[in-house]
Write an enzyme that holds these catalytic residues in place. Structure first.
Site, short mmCIF file in Angstrom:
data_model
loop_
_atom_site.label_atom_id
_atom_site.label_comp_id
_atom_site.label_asym_id
_atom_site.label_seq_id
_atom_site.Cartn_x
_atom_site.Cartn_y
_atom_site.Cartn_z
N ASP A 34 -65.69 -26.13 1.12
CA ASP A 34 -65.15 -24.93 0.48
C ASP A 34 -65.18 -25.14 -1.04
OD1 ASP A 34 -63.82 -22.51 0.15
OD2 ASP A 34 -61.91 -23.21 1.00
N ASP A 86 -63.05 -15.44 1.30
CA ASP A 86 -61.66 -15.01 1.45
C ASP A 86 -61.53 -13.50 1.52
OD1 ASP A 86 -61.28 -17.69 1.35
OD2 ASP A 86 -60.47 -17.73 -0.69
#
Ligand SMILES: *[C@@H]1O[C@H](CO)[C@@H](O)[C@H](O)[C@H]1NC(C)=O
Length: 920
Positions: A515, A592
């Site tokens: 990430d 996200d």
């Protein structure tokens, strides 16, 4: 711990404050090179070919290109490549410093196609290669690329080529008058009206020192006779790309955008500068090979306001053909453009795959269902979630641990209080056939007592600031350094850290999530790294490699996984940031997102855009990362996710727990059924991913891949095909109990109620809460496994069901791929690749690749044939090992809109044998 916690909270606040507002990201107006390229006037191109400098080699031709305004010389190279592909490069002829050429994305692009140089004159020349040709015009420079007699792609037709040569910074006060040279004084005609930001620019208090000054490159490319272009992920926008005449251009600059907005061209986490045009006659594509910040303008022509400004494009005075004019510009590097001429969608996927590689066959478990949240708190939490999936009879393959599992966000470590027994915890998962994923990010906590920081620091393997000191940026652990992944030693050392004796608490069932690899820097400009930071490994500024940083990280992770198993086991890596070529080593999710209906809707165009640009194992966080989905949204999201390639639920730290059993029984049952449906179709997904590795064809497809001539499908982006056999229309409208479905040509069988739909047509179908509209194409045979278990690994030797959906002529076909589902042995012949044909009344299943020698324990449990008009008198099976035998069958006649269903029971034949089933 308290201090760590405060740092984390501070970091979170920085992220919130920086990112929630779109003003924290640059608009074109705030980027000086974007303004300069948008200001180029069409029809006034100063670039001319000096035809007498043309030189020819085996691979291609090279010729000087002069900017008549600045008198600066460039070199234009053209390389005809195998498989209807052309490479064009433009670089400075005598640069004062070498220009950067991106070295990581390509794995091919070197196979030369024989060519012929014809029609050479002062006006230009033509290269013929294969059945294609490129016609180069001298003044101004233009190139037209033909497939046969069709003009497909035109380069610089609007004359927007602009190549900013390196020059010496004007030193006004320092140098006495008269000492300036040609590189210092802007040559006549190169005086920018807009000189703001040429040598330094700042944004929101961050200054970019730009020591090498302006260095951008840009070119316009037209797709002739086209109305639709696709690709250039990642944007939260429609699949068919929009005109940008009244918005910013589409931007490619890998960024950690907090709570991203929908339906706009802003940059997101990854970049693939590859665009496809599709028309009913011709599919073509370009790959703009440049990893610096890039913007792309799109304009559809003719447009009454601008037609007159297009020059030299179409001779003979006829009206201009429709076209999509695209304008590409990057902050630095060279122009390195690949043109792929198709002519069909599957050809373009192969051509692009030959350049940047194919998605490797993922291990089967990664196609199952993934359960993630930020965070599963401790071992007990993991244990309970793991058990609850079994209690509630829901399959699940992988549990995920986010950043909180580590010791203070020090990757490759464990929180000793919450996760004291990681190997035992993992063993408890694998005992149920499941796997574990842990997160590893590229920001490394600056702590001399942290082994991974100290090792990299001592060997000087981190990114430097412009002044040559180790860069210190703010991220989850607080003060962090970032691996200089351009340094092979840094990559190597990072990869080695996955060795089981280095990553304590991991084993071969621990997989990895990368990430924040844009890279995200909470206190940096646009939440990323300063462009004038230095990568000592390649001695380049961050600006040159920004968009490929994320790829370097996940590719090194992949390498680490290979090493730890001595190249025996297939890695599984999920990445947020990506670039062209990421498909070789990672799966991608769309970052996200938010728990709202708009974010569910946008998953379809976003995943389509990724799929057609080579990145095929893709998904979106099911349920939405931010916020709390209501039960209706959550169940619709599970239904969609079950039919998208990568299927993972994930949720933000601040959200309510949302494991399936925490909801009412109706919601739980919808989620369970969605996941179980996913597992039934795993043989189809797995076969498609095998074919993806062979051909580049994505498992998730827009309608035009299977129906290239059906113009009704060109603009559709609320439904998709799985391979060419299932049509899926996720319901993404709040409260809807029906859905408008576009059916491409042919017949379509509703997989649940067996009603028949005839395309092409748009129809409103019933879609009550528990139903996602899914149709099997008439003409397809779909392999399934209908005995769903708690994880895919437990289904390995389970029997198959084949669903035969005949087309209007009574025929159908399909394929089935089988192997051990997790090793690389399939590359040594340990696989079975079967073709399946149904013609009239005979089903034939046989090996289509004789190299395949895998022995499977699976057998054929049933065959379902849809839409037959009468009950059979007899059904027989003939196989090499068992001769001919009669089979039992059950016939349910058509009734009330349902087609008939013939179920052939227990053929029992193993999938290792070739066989036929005959219906009389
Ligand atoms: C593993 O499972 C056993 C049996 O359920 C349990 O007692 C033990 O606590 C688990 N270990 C971990 C580390 O979760």
């Amino acid at each position: 711990m308290a201090r760590t916690f405060r740092l984390a909270v501070a970091a979170l606040l920085v992220a919130v404050v920086c990112a929630v507002d779109r003003n924290n990201f640059k608009s074109c107006q705030q980027s000086s090179f974007c303004r300069r390229h948008r200001a180029v006037k069409p029809g006034e191109s100063p670039y001319v070919i000096l035809e007498n400098t043309l030189s020819v080699t085996e691979e291609g031709v090279s010729v000087d290109l002069l900017n008549e305004r600045t008198r600066v010389y460039f070199t234009l190279e053209l390389y005809p490549l195998k498989d209807a592909t052309l490479r064009l490069k433009i670089n400075e002829k005598n640069p004062i410093r070498q220009r950067f050429e991106e070295p990581y994305a390509l794995v091919g692009g070197t196979l030369a196609e024989g060519f012929e140089l014809v029609d050479r004159s002062a006006d230009g020349f033509t290269l013929r290669f294969g059945s294609s040709r490129v016609v180069v015009r001298s003044k101004p420079f233009q190139a037209e690329v033909y497939n046969g007699n069709d003009l497909v792609i035109s380069l610089n037709p609007r004359g927007l080529l602009k190549f900013e040569h390196y020059r010496t910074k004007p030193q006004g006060e320092v140098h006495p008058e008269g000492e300036e040279d040609a590189n210092v004084v802007p040559p006549p005609g190169d005086v920018e009206d807009d000189t703001d930001g040429l040598w330094e620019e700042s944004f929101k208090g961050h200054s970019d020192s730009k020591p090498h000054g302006p260095s951008s490159v840009g070119l316009d490319v037209s797709f002739v006779n086209s109305h639709h272009v696709y690709g250039i992920p990642e944007h939260a926008d429609s699949f068919s790309l929009k005109e940008t005449t009244s918005t910013d251009p589409y931007r490619l600059y890998n960024l950690d955008v907090f709570e991203y907005e929908l339906d706009n061209p802003m940059a997101l986490y990854g970049s693939v500068p590859m665009m496809i045009s599709h028309t009913s006659r011709q599919t073509s594509a370009i790959f703009w090979h440049n990893a610096a910040e890039t913007w792309i303008d799109i304009k559809k022509l003719p447009d009454s306001n601008v037609v007159s400004s297009i020059t030299g494009f179409f001779s003979g005075g006829e009206s201009d053909p429709p076209q999509v004019s695209t304008h590409w510009f990057s902050e630095s590097g060279i122009i390195d453009l690949f043109v792929m001429l198709g002519p069909r969608p599957l050809d373009v996927f192969r051509q692009y795959g030959a350049l940047t590689g194919f998605n490797n066959l993922p291990p089967l478990f990664s196609l199952g269902y993934h359960q993630c949240r930020w965070n599963y708190n401790d071992e007990e939490d993991v244990r309970q979630v793991n058990e609850n999936f079994d209690t509630h009879d829901i399959p699940m393959d992988v549990m995920w641990l986010d950043i909180e599992h580590t010791d203070g966000k020090r990757y490759f470590t464990w929180d000793q209080h919450k996760f004291p027994h990681p190997l035992e915890m993992t063993a408890n998962l694998t005992a149920r056939g499941r796997k574990l994923v842990t997160i590893v990010d590229p920001h490394i906590k600056r702590d001399q007592n942290y082994f991974f920081y100290k090792e990299n620091h001592d060997r000087d393997l981190f990114v430097h600031t412009k002044d040559g000191t180790e860069f210190d940026g703010w991220c989850w652990p607080g003060s962090s350094s970032y691996l200089d992944l351009t340094n092979p030693e840094a990559r190597n050392h990072y990869s080695d850290t996955y060795m089981l004796d280095r990553y304590k608490g991991s084993n071969l069932d621990t997989f990895t999530w990368n990430d924040m690899n844009e890279p995200s820097v909470f206190n940096g400009p646009e939440v990323t790294m300063q462009k004038d930071n230095l990568h000592p490994g390649l001695s380049v500024e961050h600006r040159e490699i920004h968009n490929v940083y994320g790829l370097l990280f996940h590719q090194s992770t992949y390498e680490g996984h290979l090493r730890r198993s001595e190249n025996r086991l297939r890695p599984f890596i999920l990445t947020r940031s990506f670039y062209s070529g990421s498909q070789r080593s990672a799966s991608v999710w769309t970052g996200d997102n938010t728990a709202d209906w708009g974010h569910l809707r946008i998953t379809e165009p976003m995943l389509l855009s990724l799929s057609v640009t080579g990145i095929t194992h893709v998904g979106a966080d099911v349920g939405g990362f931010f916020g709390n989905p209501d039960t209706l949204l959550l169940s619709r999201w599970y239904q969609a996710g079950a039919f998208q390639p990568f299927f993972r639920a994930h949720a933000h730290l601040d959200t309510k727990r949302r494991e399936p059993w925490l909801f009412d029984s109706e919601t739980l049952s919808i989620i369970r059924n969605s996941i179980r449906q996913r597992y039934q179709y795993l043989p189809l997904w797995y076969t498609l991913f095998y074919e993806n590795e062979l051909t580049g064809a994505p498992p998730l497809r827009p309608l035009w891949v299977a129906f290239p001539e059906d113009e009704g499908g060109f603009g559709v982006d609320n439904e998709h095909l799985i391979g060419s056999s299932l049509l899926v229309r996720p319901v993404t409208e709040e409260g809807a109990t029906s859905a408008s479905v576009y059916f491409p040509p042919g017949v379509w069988y509703d997989v649940l109620d067996l009603t028949l739909h005839q395309g092409p047509a748009t129809r409103t179908v019933s879609a009550p809460r528990e139903k996602i509209p899914v149709y099997q194409r008439g003409g397809s045979i779909v392999p399934k496994k209908e005995r769903v278990r708690r994880a895919s690994s437990l289904m390995r030797n389970d029997p198959y069901t084949l669903v035969v959906a005949p087309d209007a002529n009574g025929n159908a076909q399909g394929s089935l791929y089988i192997d051990d589902e997790h090793t690389f042995q399939y590359r040594q012949g340990q696989f079975l690749y079967l073709g399946m044909w149904f013609e009239g009344s005979v089903l034939t299943v046989k090996k289509v690749d004789p190299r395949g020698k895998y022995h499977t324990g699976s057998w054929l449990e049933r065959v379902i044939v849809l839409g037959r008009t009468k009950r059979p008198s007899k059904v027989t099976l003939t196989s090499s090992a068992h001769g001919t035998q009669t089979l039992e069958s059950h016939f349910e006649p058509a009734s009330g809109g349902r087609v008939s269903r013939l179920t052939i029971r227990k053929p029992g034949v193993t999938m290792n044998e070739d066989f036929t089933i005959t219906i009389q």
